[in-house]
Structures are given as C-alpha cells and as structure tokens.
Design a protein around this motif. Sequence first.
Motif, PDB file in Angstrom:
ATOM      1  N   UNK A  37       5.421   1.656 -14.087  1.00 30.52           N
ATOM      2  CA  UNK A  37       4.581   0.696 -13.372  1.00 30.52           C
ATOM      3  C   UNK A  37       3.574   0.062 -14.325  1.00 30.52           C
ATOM      4  N   UNK A  38       3.379  -1.216 -14.134  1.00 26.04           N
ATOM      5  CA  UNK A  38       2.361  -1.988 -14.846  1.00 26.04           C
ATOM      6  C   UNK A  38       1.590  -2.742 -13.779  1.00 26.04           C
ATOM      7  N   UNK A  39       0.272  -2.579 -13.758  1.00 27.41           N
ATOM      8  CA  UNK A  39      -0.532  -3.207 -12.715  1.00 27.41           C
ATOM      9  C   UNK A  39      -1.976  -3.329 -13.185  1.00 27.41           C
ATOM     10  N   UNK A  40      -2.724  -4.167 -12.477  1.00 28.33           N
ATOM     11  CA  UNK A  40      -4.144  -4.331 -12.760  1.00 28.33           C
ATOM     12  C   UNK A  40      -4.923  -3.483 -11.768  1.00 28.33           C
ATOM     13  N   UNK A  41      -5.788  -2.616 -12.274  1.00 24.62           N
ATOM     14  CA  UNK A  41      -6.639  -1.776 -11.430  1.00 24.62           C
ATOM     15  C   UNK A  41      -8.056  -1.836 -11.977  1.00 24.62           C
ATOM     16  N   UNK A  42      -8.973  -2.335 -11.124  1.00 23.32           N
ATOM     17  CA  UNK A  42     -10.385  -2.460 -11.484  1.00 23.32           C
ATOM     18  C   UNK A  42     -10.551  -3.246 -12.784  1.00 23.32           C
ATOM     19  N   UNK A  43      -9.774  -4.343 -12.881  1.00 28.74           N
ATOM     20  CA  UNK A  43      -9.894  -5.265 -14.007  1.00 28.74           C
ATOM     21  C   UNK A  43      -9.181  -4.858 -15.274  1.00 28.74           C
ATOM     22  N   UNK A  44      -8.518  -3.738 -15.269  1.00 27.55           N
ATOM     23  CA  UNK A  44      -7.825  -3.238 -16.456  1.00 27.55           C
ATOM     24  C   UNK A  44      -6.324  -3.125 -16.198  1.00 27.55           C
ATOM     25  N   UNK A  45      -5.528  -3.509 -17.185  1.00 28.26           N
ATOM     26  CA  UNK A  45      -4.079  -3.342 -17.068  1.00 28.26           C
ATOM     27  C   UNK A  45      -3.748  -1.864 -17.269  1.00 28.26           C
ATOM     28  N   UNK A  46      -3.013  -1.314 -16.315  1.00 30.85           N
ATOM     29  CA  UNK A  46      -2.602   0.091 -16.348  1.00 30.85           C
ATOM     30  C   UNK A  46      -1.109   0.180 -16.658  1.00 30.85           C
ATOM     31  N   UNK A  47      -0.746   1.202 -17.387  1.00 29.60           N
ATOM     32  CA  UNK A  47       0.653   1.486 -17.716  1.00 29.60           C
ATOM     33  C   UNK A  47       0.915   2.943 -17.358  1.00 29.60           C
ATOM     34  N   UNK A  48       1.691   3.148 -16.301  1.00 30.40           N
ATOM     35  CA  UNK A  48       1.904   4.506 -15.792  1.00 30.40           C
ATOM     36  C   UNK A  48       3.379   4.751 -15.504  1.00 30.40           C
ATOM     37  N   UNK A  49       3.793   5.978 -15.714  1.00 37.23           N
ATOM     38  CA  UNK A  49       5.076   6.436 -15.201  1.00 37.23           C
ATOM     39  C   UNK A  49       4.801   6.990 -13.811  1.00 37.23           C
ATOM     40  N   UNK A  50       5.536   6.510 -12.825  1.00 36.24           N
ATOM     41  CA  UNK A  50       5.333   6.919 -11.441  1.00 36.24           C
ATOM     42  C   UNK A  50       6.676   7.260 -10.815  1.00 36.24           C
ATOM     43  N   UNK A  51       6.612   7.630  -9.548  1.00 37.33           N
ATOM     44  CA  UNK A  51       7.812   7.889  -8.755  1.00 37.33           C
ATOM     45  C   UNK A  51       7.764   6.974  -7.545  1.00 37.33           C
ATOM     46  N   UNK A  52       8.841   6.230  -7.348  1.00 38.25           N
ATOM     47  CA  UNK A  52       8.963   5.287  -6.242  1.00 38.25           C
ATOM     48  C   UNK A  52       9.696   5.954  -5.090  1.00 38.25           C
ATOM     49  N   UNK A  53       9.083   5.891  -3.902  1.00 37.59           N
ATOM     50  CA  UNK A  53       9.720   6.392  -2.687  1.00 37.59           C
ATOM     51  C   UNK A  53      10.208   5.210  -1.874  1.00 37.59           C
ATOM     52  N   UNK A  54      11.472   5.237  -1.487  1.00 39.19           N
ATOM     53  CA  UNK A  54      12.068   4.255  -0.589  1.00 39.19           C
ATOM     54  C   UNK A  54      12.353   4.988   0.715  1.00 39.19           C
ATOM     55  N   UNK A  55      11.599   4.636   1.741  1.00 38.53           N
ATOM     56  CA  UNK A  55      11.566   5.373   3.000  1.00 38.53           C
ATOM     57  C   UNK A  55      12.236   4.524   4.078  1.00 38.53           C
TER      58      UNK A  55
END
Length: 101
Positions: A37-55
């Motif tokens: 995942x790449x996203x903006x959080x509180x003005x900063x670009x974040x780069x995280x490994x996450x787990x996606x749930x498809x429900x």
Amino acid sequence: MIVVQTTTATLEQSETIAEALLADRLTACVQITPVRSRYVWKGEVQREDEHLLLIKTQSARFEAVRARIRGLHPYETPEIIALSVSEGDPDYLAWVAESTS
C-alpha cells in the motif's frame, strides 16, 4: 451482493476480523491477500505492506459489517468500502445470500 474491502497491518489482525465476520454470519467468504500500500496519511506518503480483506456479503449487511470491523480494527481510520456486484453467477450469489441470512 457487495464486496467490502479493508486492509490490516498483520495477518493476525486480518484473521481476527475474518473469523469474527464469519462467526456472526455477516459474510459468506473472506479472502485475505498481501498487498503493498502507498497512501498519504497526515500529510506524509506512507509505504506499508498490508493484508487486503475481500469480504462477500449482502448490501443490507454493510452497516453491521462496518461496525464489526470498526470494533476490531486497530487503525485510527480503517479503509471500509463497499463495491457493488452488478453481475455474478446465480448459484454463487444465492450461496452468499443463504450464508449471510
């Protein structure tokens, strides 16, 4: 039918959410997959490994699914979105409906 989507930081968090939704019959199926995942959080670009749930669930169950995820999710603002399913195999759609009622 809808597909609700959320992400977590760990596989254990994903498993906890998935198992709770299944136990409460709020979903027929949850798929968990690793994502980058790449996203903006509180003005900063974040780069995280996450787990996606498809429900997979019924649209009438969205609020209950959302509330259950919020109650279990460690994120301050978790992604909880619903994607409408406009078409699908009738047998699969019937199974989702039967499994969540």
